[in-house]
Design a protein around this motif. Structure first.
Motif, mmCIF file in Angstrom:
data_model
loop_
_atom_site.group_PDB
_atom_site.id
_atom_site.type_symbol
_atom_site.label_atom_id
_atom_site.label_comp_id
_atom_site.label_asym_id
_atom_site.label_seq_id
_atom_site.Cartn_x
_atom_site.Cartn_y
_atom_site.Cartn_z
ATOM 1 N N ASN A 38 4.946 55.189 -10.152
ATOM 2 C CA ASN A 38 5.354 56.698 -10.558
ATOM 3 C C ASN A 38 6.610 57.010 -9.803
ATOM 4 N N MET A 39 6.674 56.973 -8.457
ATOM 5 C CA MET A 39 7.747 57.191 -7.615
ATOM 6 C C MET A 39 9.092 56.611 -8.026
ATOM 7 N N TRP A 40 8.758 55.199 -8.345
ATOM 8 C CA TRP A 40 10.042 54.336 -8.875
ATOM 9 C C TRP A 40 10.601 54.806 -10.123
ATOM 10 N N TRP A 41 9.739 55.147 -11.307
ATOM 11 C CA TRP A 41 10.274 55.243 -12.501
ATOM 12 C C TRP A 41 10.554 56.756 -12.791
ATOM 13 N N GLU A 42 10.033 57.653 -11.982
ATOM 14 C CA GLU A 42 10.210 59.174 -12.150
ATOM 15 C C GLU A 42 11.290 59.544 -11.276
ATOM 16 N N ILE A 43 11.617 59.081 -9.908
ATOM 17 C CA ILE A 43 12.696 59.568 -9.060
ATOM 18 C C ILE A 43 13.721 58.357 -8.690
ATOM 19 N N VAL A 44 13.197 57.362 -8.209
ATOM 20 C CA VAL A 44 14.035 56.163 -7.455
ATOM 21 C C VAL A 44 15.179 55.652 -8.708
ATOM 22 N N PHE A 45 14.383 55.133 -9.765
ATOM 23 C CA PHE A 45 15.323 54.297 -10.829
ATOM 24 C C PHE A 45 16.244 55.358 -11.319
ATOM 25 N N PRO A 46 15.943 56.697 -11.991
ATOM 26 C CA PRO A 46 16.802 57.407 -12.566
ATOM 27 C C PRO A 46 17.886 57.946 -11.734
ATOM 28 N N SER A 47 17.448 58.238 -10.446
ATOM 29 C CA SER A 47 18.468 58.741 -9.397
ATOM 30 C C SER A 47 19.598 57.863 -8.930
ATOM 31 N N LEU A 48 19.054 56.529 -8.739
ATOM 32 C CA LEU A 48 19.926 55.578 -8.107
ATOM 33 C C LEU A 48 20.874 54.689 -9.372
ATOM 34 N N LEU A 49 20.237 54.776 -10.498
ATOM 35 C CA LEU A 49 20.908 53.842 -11.682
ATOM 36 C C LEU A 49 22.443 54.290 -11.736
ATOM 37 N N PRO A 50 22.663 55.735 -12.054
ATOM 38 C CA PRO A 50 24.184 55.977 -12.245
ATOM 39 C C PRO A 50 25.100 55.613 -11.244
ATOM 40 N N PHE A 51 24.637 55.860 -9.784
ATOM 41 C CA PHE A 51 25.389 55.541 -8.612
ATOM 42 C C PHE A 51 25.787 54.213 -8.782
ATOM 43 N N PHE A 52 24.629 53.034 -8.970
ATOM 44 C CA PHE A 52 24.719 51.777 -8.787
ATOM 45 C C PHE A 52 25.735 51.387 -9.562
ATOM 46 N N ILE A 53 25.748 51.837 -11.094
ATOM 47 C CA ILE A 53 26.566 51.335 -11.940
ATOM 48 C C ILE A 53 28.122 51.841 -11.854
ATOM 49 N N ILE A 54 28.222 53.000 -11.361
ATOM 50 C CA ILE A 54 29.611 53.836 -10.882
ATOM 51 C C ILE A 54 30.366 52.766 -9.582
ATOM 52 N N SER A 55 29.373 52.492 -8.998
ATOM 53 C CA SER A 55 29.732 52.001 -7.460
ATOM 54 C C SER A 55 30.433 50.227 -8.230
ATOM 55 N N GLU A 56 29.647 49.793 -8.736
ATOM 56 C CA GLU A 56 30.052 48.456 -9.421
ATOM 57 C C GLU A 56 31.400 48.659 -10.017
ATOM 58 N N MET A 57 31.717 49.703 -11.105
ATOM 59 C CA MET A 57 32.874 49.892 -11.679
ATOM 60 C C MET A 57 33.911 50.130 -10.844
ATOM 61 N N LEU A 58 33.647 51.035 -9.739
ATOM 62 C CA LEU A 58 34.672 51.287 -8.828
ATOM 63 C C LEU A 58 35.250 50.231 -7.943
ATOM 64 N N ILE A 59 34.322 49.141 -7.561
ATOM 65 C CA ILE A 59 34.895 48.121 -6.906
ATOM 66 C C ILE A 59 35.574 47.159 -7.996
ATOM 67 N N GLY A 60 34.950 47.120 -9.215
ATOM 68 C CA GLY A 60 35.904 46.039 -10.095
ATOM 69 C C GLY A 60 37.380 46.553 -10.486
ATOM 70 N N PHE A 61 37.446 48.055 -10.545
ATOM 71 C CA PHE A 61 38.500 48.557 -10.963
ATOM 72 C C PHE A 61 39.548 48.657 -9.535
ATOM 73 N N GLY A 62 39.090 48.427 -8.600
ATOM 74 C CA GLY A 62 40.010 48.253 -7.307
ATOM 75 C C GLY A 62 39.910 49.801 -6.589
ATOM 76 N N VAL A 63 39.333 50.611 -7.280
ATOM 77 C CA VAL A 63 39.147 52.029 -6.321
ATOM 78 C C VAL A 63 38.719 51.921 -5.276
ATOM 79 N N VAL A 64 37.736 51.212 -4.798
ATOM 80 C CA VAL A 64 37.341 50.903 -3.557
ATOM 81 C C VAL A 64 38.335 50.391 -2.445
#
Length: 404
Positions: A38-64
């Motif tokens: 419950n802790m994982w699928w209610e809070i951890v997954f939905p709260s971290l997923l957008p940041f993880f995806i955006i971070s990968e995109m920022l690294i890929g496009f050179g923003v980092v």
């Protein structure tokens, strides 16, 4: 050779005991597993997923890379890490465990960090996110939104302290030659961003798809560890191992004039921070300052559950885990000490209302209400976001297999 055999025997015995315990206590194990899920699928997954995806995109496009060049004059002299460490530090504070480790490992694989720099960086970029500190702990467990200010300040300042200490780590391997001071350059930063984008041969759709797949795979691993350690923590309690260890902890608590009622919550927090924080808030024999110091240590230490997640992420690189573990102990003690030092001049002077920690305040501050609303949003809609993301992951992963 003998030590290796002893280690094998201990590991085999521990796993066997856990397996037998799950058979003896099936209902308790199931309840603990559901709590972790419950802790994982209610809070951890939905709260971290957008940041993880955006971070990968920022690294890929050179923003980092762009951010790294601008922050180089700040991060290098202060923490002895490249400027990209500033991005990892900010994302780690915003999203929580184990984002700092995930981004550090990603940058190490790309060669933007040396091994020593990566080991320094991972030590002070892993922290609890504000949603958990303000929403779950201060409001959800203590019913005291003002407590979140002290917990957050001690936690993030403690991480800053760890970063200052870790700047001296590995000096004998990297040398201590004085470095030339650089001034922030927009032109150099943009040039670095452009070169990174040019080198990236994948189309935008492929980058986005890879970011989604990679992020969800990491979060699936995190979910497994959360569920596993939730069960382990529960079984240790029923096997009276937690009570046995607390005997030694109570001896230390007696020396610093802490009640023994905090012993078992403290041990539980060493394994899993959510349960430890909740049990600490329910220890009525302790005053609020003692509870806050205990929770500060638990948040800083991060729990073996989070540490196992980080160890799994770092195992795919040459980054060693031992410096991270030592830093977690340092973070725990520094956060607890900072809580003690700030208690009277800050909390009692500006935030203390004389309300007991177990009673609900009539009025919540707007920012505390914001965190509470965010927590409730994830509890209500988090499972739907998680299921939708997993369906998307299955589609993308299946397509990736058929293409290759």
């Amino acid at each position: 050779m003998v030590l290796s055999k002893i280690k094998t025997l201990i590991l085999a015995a521990a796993i066997t005991i856990m397996a037998i315990s799950m058979i003896v206590y099936p209902e308790e194990s199931f309840e603990a597993s559901i709590r972790g899920l419950n802790m994982w699928w209610e809070i951890v997954f939905p709260s971290l997923l957008p940041f993880f995806i955006i971070s990968e995109m920022l690294i890929g496009f050179g923003v980092v890379k762009f951010i790294g060049v601008l922050l180089e004059p700040f991060m290098r002299p202060l923490f002895k890490v490249p400027g990209v460490g500033g991005f990892v530090w900010a994302m780690g504070m915003a999203t929580g465990f184990p984002s700092g480790a995930n981004l550090t490992a990603r940058l190490r694989k790309e060669g933007q960090l040396t091994r020593i720099e990566a080991e320094r960086l991972v030590c002070f970029t892993n922290s609890s996110n504000p949603l958990f500190i303000f929403g779950a702990v201060s409001v959800g467990f203590f019913y005291n939104p003002n407590l979140g200010v002290i917990l957050a300040l001690s936690h993030y300042l403690g991480n800053f302290t760890v970063g200052l200490f870790m700047r001296f780590y590995g000096r004998e391997q990297t040398g201590s030659k004085p470095e030339r001071k650089k001034k922030p350059s927009i032109r150099a930063a943009f040039s670095s961003l452009h070169q990174t984008r040019i080198k990236e041969e994948r189309p935008i759709g492929k980058i986005l798809g890879d970011a989604v797949v990679s992020s969800i795979q990491t979060l699936l691993m995190i979910g497994g560890f959360i569920i596993l350690f939730s069960v382990i923590n529960k079984l240790l309690f029923f096997l009276h191992i937690t009570s046995f260890i607390s005997i030694f902890i109570n001896g230390f608590f007696h020396m610093i004039d802490f009640p023994e009622a905090l012993g078992i919550p403290f041990i539980s927090g060493l394994f899993e921070i959510t349960l430890g924080s909740k049990m600490t808030s329910q220890a009525e024999a302790a005053n609020l300052m003692q509870q806050a110091m205990t929770v500060s240590f638990i948040l800083g230490f991060s729990g073996f559950s989070v540490q196992a997640q980080v160890a799994s992420i770092l195992a795919n690189t040459d980054i060693r885990f031992k410096p991270f573990f030592a830093a977690r102990i340092l973070h725990g003690f520094s956060a607890a000490c900072l809580t003690f030092l700030m208690w009277k001049p800050l909390f009692e002077r500006f935030y203390s209302t004389g309300i007991p920690s177990y009673s609900t305040p009539v009025f919540l501050h707007s920012e505390s209400r914001l965190w509470k609303d965010a927590l409730e949003f994830f509890i209500h809609f988090g499972p739907m976001i998680t299921i939708g993301a997993l369906v998307l992951y299955i589609i993308l992963y299946t397509r990736k297999i058929f293409i290759h």
